[in-house]
Structure formats: C-alpha cells, structure tokens
Design a protein around this motif. Structure first.
Motif, PDB file in Angstrom:
ATOM      1  N   ILE A   6      28.492  35.089 -38.830  1.00  0.00           N
ATOM      2  CA  ILE A   6      27.599  36.079 -38.228  1.00  0.00           C
ATOM      3  C   ILE A   6      26.227  35.932 -38.881  1.00  0.00           C
ATOM      4  CG2 ILE A   6      27.129  38.516 -37.831  1.00  0.00           C
ATOM      5  CD1 ILE A   6      30.111  39.045 -37.928  1.00  0.00           C
ATOM      6  N   LEU A   7      25.212  35.807 -38.049  1.00  0.00           N
ATOM      7  CA  LEU A   7      23.831  35.679 -38.506  1.00  0.00           C
ATOM      8  C   LEU A   7      23.066  36.924 -38.092  1.00  0.00           C
ATOM      9  CD1 LEU A   7      21.517  32.558 -38.192  1.00  0.00           C
ATOM     10  CD2 LEU A   7      20.687  34.818 -37.538  1.00  0.00           C
ATOM     11  N   ASP A   8      22.522  37.648 -39.055  1.00  0.00           N
ATOM     12  CA  ASP A   8      21.728  38.839 -38.720  1.00  0.00           C
ATOM     13  C   ASP A   8      20.247  38.470 -38.680  1.00  0.00           C
ATOM     14  OD1 ASP A   8      21.746  42.036 -38.629  1.00  0.00           O
ATOM     15  OD2 ASP A   8      20.005  41.328 -39.769  1.00  0.00           O
ATOM     16  N   CYS A   9      19.607  38.781 -37.548  1.00  0.00           N
ATOM     17  CA  CYS A   9      18.190  38.444 -37.381  1.00  0.00           C
ATOM     18  C   CYS A   9      17.320  39.687 -37.191  1.00  0.00           C
ATOM     19  CB  CYS A   9      18.001  37.457 -36.237  1.00  0.00           C
ATOM     20  SG  CYS A   9      18.802  37.878 -34.675  1.00  0.00           S
ATOM     21  N   THR A  10      17.740  40.812 -37.799  1.00  0.00           N
ATOM     22  CA  THR A  10      16.974  42.062 -37.678  1.00  0.00           C
ATOM     23  C   THR A  10      15.543  41.891 -38.172  1.00  0.00           C
ATOM     24  OG1 THR A  10      19.018  43.322 -38.039  1.00  0.00           O
ATOM     25  CG2 THR A  10      16.926  44.496 -38.297  1.00  0.00           C
ATOM     26  N   LEU A  11      15.364  41.239 -39.305  1.00  0.00           N
ATOM     27  CA  LEU A  11      14.023  41.113 -39.894  1.00  0.00           C
ATOM     28  C   LEU A  11      13.129  40.164 -39.107  1.00  0.00           C
ATOM     29  CD1 LEU A  11      14.981  40.974 -43.680  1.00  0.00           C
ATOM     30  CD2 LEU A  11      13.851  42.859 -42.470  1.00  0.00           C
ATOM     31  N   ARG A  12      13.719  39.381 -38.197  1.00  0.00           N
ATOM     32  CA  ARG A  12      12.917  38.497 -37.356  1.00  0.00           C
ATOM     33  C   ARG A  12      12.821  39.042 -35.935  1.00  0.00           C
ATOM     34  NH1 ARG A  12      13.392  35.617 -32.767  1.00  0.00           N
ATOM     35  NH2 ARG A  12      15.548  35.196 -33.354  1.00  0.00           N
ATOM     36  N   GLY A 226      21.341  46.735 -32.773  1.00  0.00           N
ATOM     37  CA  GLY A 226      20.812  46.018 -31.613  1.00  0.00           C
ATOM     38  C   GLY A 226      19.308  45.955 -31.578  1.00  0.00           C
ATOM     39  N   MET A 227      18.633  46.174 -32.712  1.00  0.00           N
ATOM     40  CA  MET A 227      17.173  46.281 -32.746  1.00  0.00           C
ATOM     41  C   MET A 227      16.510  45.004 -32.235  1.00  0.00           C
ATOM     42  SD  MET A 227      14.747  47.037 -36.042  1.00  0.00           S
ATOM     43  CE  MET A 227      12.955  47.126 -35.886  1.00  0.00           C
ATOM     44  N   LEU A 238      28.775  45.738 -34.463  1.00  0.00           N
ATOM     45  CA  LEU A 238      29.846  45.597 -33.473  1.00  0.00           C
ATOM     46  C   LEU A 238      30.571  44.262 -33.636  1.00  0.00           C
ATOM     47  CD1 LEU A 238      28.251  47.034 -30.189  1.00  0.00           C
ATOM     48  CD2 LEU A 238      29.658  48.198 -31.893  1.00  0.00           C
ATOM     49  N   ILE A 239      29.804  43.200 -33.884  1.00  0.00           N
ATOM     50  CA  ILE A 239      30.444  41.890 -34.083  1.00  0.00           C
ATOM     51  C   ILE A 239      31.292  41.914 -35.352  1.00  0.00           C
ATOM     52  CG2 ILE A 239      30.072  39.402 -34.203  1.00  0.00           C
ATOM     53  CD1 ILE A 239      27.226  39.860 -33.230  1.00  0.00           C
ATOM     54  N   MET A 240      30.747  42.520 -36.407  1.00  0.00           N
ATOM     55  CA  MET A 240      31.511  42.623 -37.655  1.00  0.00           C
ATOM     56  C   MET A 240      32.841  43.342 -37.429  1.00  0.00           C
ATOM     57  SD  MET A 240      28.770  43.612 -40.608  1.00  0.00           S
ATOM     58  CE  MET A 240      28.015  42.359 -41.623  1.00  0.00           C
ATOM     59  N   GLN A 241      32.766  44.476 -36.747  1.00  0.00           N
ATOM     60  CA  GLN A 241      33.981  45.261 -36.511  1.00  0.00           C
ATOM     61  C   GLN A 241      34.994  44.467 -35.686  1.00  0.00           C
ATOM     62  OE1 GLN A 241      34.858  47.899 -37.877  1.00  0.00           O
ATOM     63  NE2 GLN A 241      36.196  49.156 -36.605  1.00  0.00           N
ATOM     64  N   ILE A 253      31.688  47.081 -43.295  1.00  0.00           N
ATOM     65  CA  ILE A 253      30.968  47.800 -42.240  1.00  0.00           C
ATOM     66  C   ILE A 253      30.167  48.959 -42.825  1.00  0.00           C
ATOM     67  CG2 ILE A 253      31.212  49.120 -40.093  1.00  0.00           C
ATOM     68  CD1 ILE A 253      31.882  46.206 -39.744  1.00  0.00           C
ATOM     69  N   ASP A 254      30.722  49.673 -43.806  1.00  0.00           N
ATOM     70  CA  ASP A 254      30.048  50.847 -44.357  1.00  0.00           C
ATOM     71  C   ASP A 254      28.676  50.500 -44.925  1.00  0.00           C
ATOM     72  OD1 ASP A 254      32.032  52.634 -43.688  1.00  0.00           O
ATOM     73  OD2 ASP A 254      33.089  52.443 -45.600  1.00  0.00           O
TER      74      ASP A 254
END
Length: 538
Positions: A6-12, A226-227, A238-241, A253-254
């Motif tokens: 899983i790749l989080d791209c919130t900061l981008r 989902g930002m 959601l993907i993590m869960q 998740i927490d």
C-alpha cells in the motif's frame, strides 16, 4: 517482500488542495504516523523545479526531504513524484540512503518517447523507478505495448495503471492489467492509482488485489480519507482494513485514524473533496477536474448544463482545461435555450393524430421518389423535411436544427414559401412562420452526434401525439467516393472511413436509446434503404 504493497500519497495528491503547504508539523506527523502504521510506501511530495518553501511538500532535491524523515524508518519505503515536464533530473543527487529511495516518473502520452532518458537517469542515480503514465485509458493497446517495450530494458521497480480521470470500470481494469502483465518484466510490480469520480475506486482496488493473486506483485495507491482533487482517491484506511480482514496484513488502522483526526479533518474544514454528481460527469467523460471547477463557479449552472458542455467540447479538450473554449461553449449553450411552451402547444394542435413523414436529405429519396409520393397521398401525411427545401415533394414544414443548413437555404428564392420548425441554437427569436423549439429540450448527452437532426426531430414528434411516423432519406454515412450521401451534392462532407463508420455507430446507438425510451407507441416505418436499424419492418 509483500505481494501487495500500500502506497499512501496524501502528501502529494492531497497536496493539490492546500497548494502543498501542509506545514512542517503536519508533514512530519503524517510521515511518522504512516511509518508507525506499517504502511509499505510513503509518498512525501513532489520533485519540481521550484524553490522549496518551509512547510511545503514541493522539493527540488532529495536533501530537502531529509529533515522530514522519521528517525526510525520502520521498514517503509519513501518516494516522491517527479512530473517529467516540470523537473530537471539533474537536480536530484545520487541515492545515499538518508532520504527518499524511489522516484515516480509521471508523464503525458505525448511525452512518452522523451521520458525514457529521464527514467534511465533515475535508475542510474540509484533510485527505485516507478513509471506513472498519465491516463492509461487514453492509450491504445498498441501504444501501451510500445511504451512497455521501451521501459522494459530499464527494469523499473513498478509500472502503474493510472486512472487519471476516474473513468475505469472493472472490465477496463482487467483488460489493461492483463495487457501489461503479459508484456512487462516479470520482476516489476504493477501499480494501481485511481480516482473516485464513479464511486468505483475502492471496489476497483479490491478487484485489483484479488485478481492479481498468483500473477504479480502489486502496489495500491491511496490517500487518507480519500483526500484529493475533485472526487478524491481510494481511501488508504479502507485498503488497509480490507488487507487486514482478507489477508491478515497487520496494518495498524488506529494509527491512521488518529492521523485523520489530528490532521486531515482540520484540512477538510477549509477545502472539500469527495464524490458529487459533477465529478461523476467528469469521470463519465474522462474530463479533467479543472473543467468542473471552472464551470461550477457559474451561478445557476445545472448538472444538465455541465453534461452538455463536456459532451460538446470533445474528448481531447476534455482532458485539458481550455477555459476560453469552456466559456464560449457555455455562452453558446445559454443562447440556445428558450421558453417554447406556446410553440409546443401549437404544434401539438396541428400534429396530434396525424400521420407524419420525415423527409431527410439522403440520396435515397431521389431513387424512391415515387414510393414516397405514393405514401404521402395514401396516408394524407404531413411532410416535415429535415434541413432540406425541394419542390419535388409536397413539403408542409421544414425542420432545421443545423445552423449551417439553415443559412445555406436562407438565400434560396423559395425559402419563405415554407413554414419552419427551428431549434433555438439556429434562431432564438420570434419570426414569421417559425415555430421555435428549445435546443435543450431535444438533445440528450452521451454521443458525439448528439445534435443529429433526425434524432432530434423524432424526440420532438414524441411529444406531439402523432398517429404514425414514416422516415425517408435517413440513409447513414458512406465513405465511398462512388456513393452519394445527400440529395444535393452541395451538402456533401469530406470523406473519411473512420469518421463515417464512427458516426453511423453513434447514430445507431442514439436510435436504440430513442426506441427504448420514447413515450409514444405510435408505429414507425422506414420507406427507403438505411444503414440504421429501427427494429421495425422496412
């Protein structure tokens, strides 16, 4: 190595909403929290040819990112996205293990040949290369295979399916994945980056995770809550869960929920994202969200108006954001609407219970003239010609929804002999012997040929309680030079095989929609040969 990362791209990707100005505390807090959650890849922001400002996730090199790195990396990988057209790779120093370890190379289709050297330099400098082609659905199969052939020798860490406009359905995802999977280096991961315009993002991410089991290592992009611009992205949480419940992935998740509470929710107080009908329309048309942002600023604009404008400007313009074109299309559309209730009422009085012959200008009406005249006499039909004046037939009304045809015939000496039914995109003021019908009443979006005159007249007749409809001269388009499309050669258009075939398919689809949705059940008959199938005896 995990099969699914899983790749989080919130900061981008989330950075578009705040001009990348999250602030130092938020950037450090998000990176550390994501690392603590056990996430696999953290995208820290952009690499751009711009000075780095304190508290921004726009960086000019890897050294500027180093202060935001957590003391304990927790096994996560750290990357940035470099837009090929906005970043000189010479500014990026060689990898030394103290900052990011990967670069995501983003590029438009027209840049695909030039970006290869850019990608080679990323690998040469020691970074993991993620290949991120914008709008993968905008590639033909041949173009995508060509791109993969150029990329394979570089041996990228990952090659991503990027659903830039949020317009994918499951069958699109399956088709593109298998095309890439069967041709990409087996050691490379396949990534998936989606947007939620059609409310499909999380569903497609689940599908991607499940369908790739036993086939390929993959990477799924998401953002917290989902930002992202417009409809936003797949939700990281959601993907993590999903991964925890189905594959026992062990993500915390927490910790991510705390990040959302502490950082993302406060951002939501100053800007918005998420599904809306306007962003659904953007996804339906594979349109850039900036088109929506521009149009929704106009007071009183409706979803129907946006639907028309996106349909009208065409597929290439929709992927950009040509504001002058949007403005002019909006102005023209507004000029083409009017209150036509009185004209509709008067036409209904005239046409109700009558047999109608639609006389279109196809060349077949020359060959079958006697049959047409016989039908008119035997059925006492009211003849409505479409964009055509002719003394060869007893025309009662001339229907115009094509401004060029109207202006062409306007100079004819017998123009004033006929009563006219004219749509408001052609004439939008009261004139003698003109019934003026609102253009917006008769169009229906979803087709390039949405203003086909024959279809629009059929929709009008559907409202007038007519007894029957006969159609002559609705021939369809031929690209053969030996065949004549129109009764008058002056009406011919330039010949193009692809254009003619595509136009015929488009009109056939509109006919099927009309037959399935019309209110009236009056019989329809076809008097002359046609490339179109109305599902009735000819």
């Amino acid at each position: 190595m995990k099969r699914v990362q899983i790749l989080d791209c919130t900061l981008r990707d989330g950075g578009y909403l705040v001009d990348a100005k999250f602030g130092n505390t938020v950037i450090k807090g998000i990176i550390k929290g994501l690392a603590d959650s056990g996430i696999d890849v953290i995208e820290c922001g952009f690499l751009k040819d711009e000075p780095h400002e304190n508290g921004s996730t726009i960086f000019n090199n890897a050294a500027q990112i180093r202060p935001y790195m957590p003391e304990e990396r927790k096994g996560a990988s750290y990357v940035c996205l470099a837009d090929y057209s906005r970043y000189s790779i010479d500014n990026l120093e060689d990898f030394d293990g103290t900052s990011i370890d990967g670069v995501r190379a983003c590029f438009f289709k027209h840049e695909r040949y030039d970006v290869i050297e850019f990608c080679k330099e990323i690998v040469k400098k020691g970074y993991k290369l993620y290949v991120q082609p914008v709008d993968v659905l905008g590639y033909t199969d041949a173009e995508l295979l060509e791109l993969i052939d150029m990329i394979n020798p570089i041996e990228p860490y990952a090659f991503s399916i990027v659903d830039t406009f949020g317009s994918m359905y499951k069958e699109d995802l399956h088709r593109v994945f298998h095309l890439i999977h069967h041709n990409l280096n087996s050691a490379s991961r396949i990534g998936f980056h989606s947007h939620n315009n059609l409310q499909m993002s999380f569903s497609l991410s689940q599908e991607f995770i499940d369908m790739t089991q036993g086939l390929r290592k993959v990477t799924i992009d998401g953002t917290m809550a989902g930002m992202g611009r417009g409809a936003g992205n797949t939700n990281t949480e959601l993907i993590m869960q999903y991964m925890n419940r189905k594959y026992s992935a062990g993500y915390d998740i927490d910790t991510v929920l705390d990040l959302i509470d502490n950082y993302i929710d406060s951002i939501r107080n100053t800007c918005t994202w998420g599904y809306s009908t306007h962003y659904f329309l953007a996804g339906s048309y594979s349109a850039h969200v900036n088109n929506i942002s521009y149009l929704t600023k106009k007071a009183g604009i409706s979803s129907r108006d946006i639907n028309f404008i996106l349909n009208r400007i065409g597929p290439e313009a929709r992927k950009r954001y040509d504001y002058p074109l949007l403005e002019q299309t909006y102005i023209d559309y507004n000029k083409s609407t009017r209150d036509d209730s009185e004209d509709i009422m008067n036409l209904k009085k005239i046409m109700s219970g009558k047999n109608i012959l639609m006389l279109l200008p196809g060349h077949s009406i020359v060959e079958f003239k006697d049959d047409i005249l016989k039908y008119i006499n035997e059925n006492k039909a009211i003849v409505i010609s479409v964009n055509l004046l002719s003394h060869d037939y007893p025309i009662n009304y001339v229907y115009f929804s094509n401004k060029k045809r109207y202006n062409y015939w306007k100079t004819a000496s017998h123009f004033n002999e006929y009563k006219k039914i004219v749509t408001s995109n052609v004439v939008n003021n009261d004139m003698p012997n003109h019934y003026n019908i609102s253009f917006g009443r008769l169009i229906k979006c979803g087709w390039d040929q949405l203003d086909n005159s024959g279809i629009m007249l059929l929709r009008l007749l559907d409202e007038l309680n007519v007894n029957s409809i006969a159609i002559a001269g609705f021939d369809g388009y031929s690209h053969e030079a030996t065949q004549t499309n129109y009764m008058h050669k002056e009406m011919e258009k330039p010949r193009n095989t692809a254009n003619a075939d595509e136009a015929n398919r488009d009109v056939q689809s509109m006919i099927e929609d009309y037959m399935n949705t019309r209110v009236s059940d009056c019989p329809i008959s076809i008097l002359t040969p046609s490339r179109f199938d109305f599902g009735v005896n000819k």
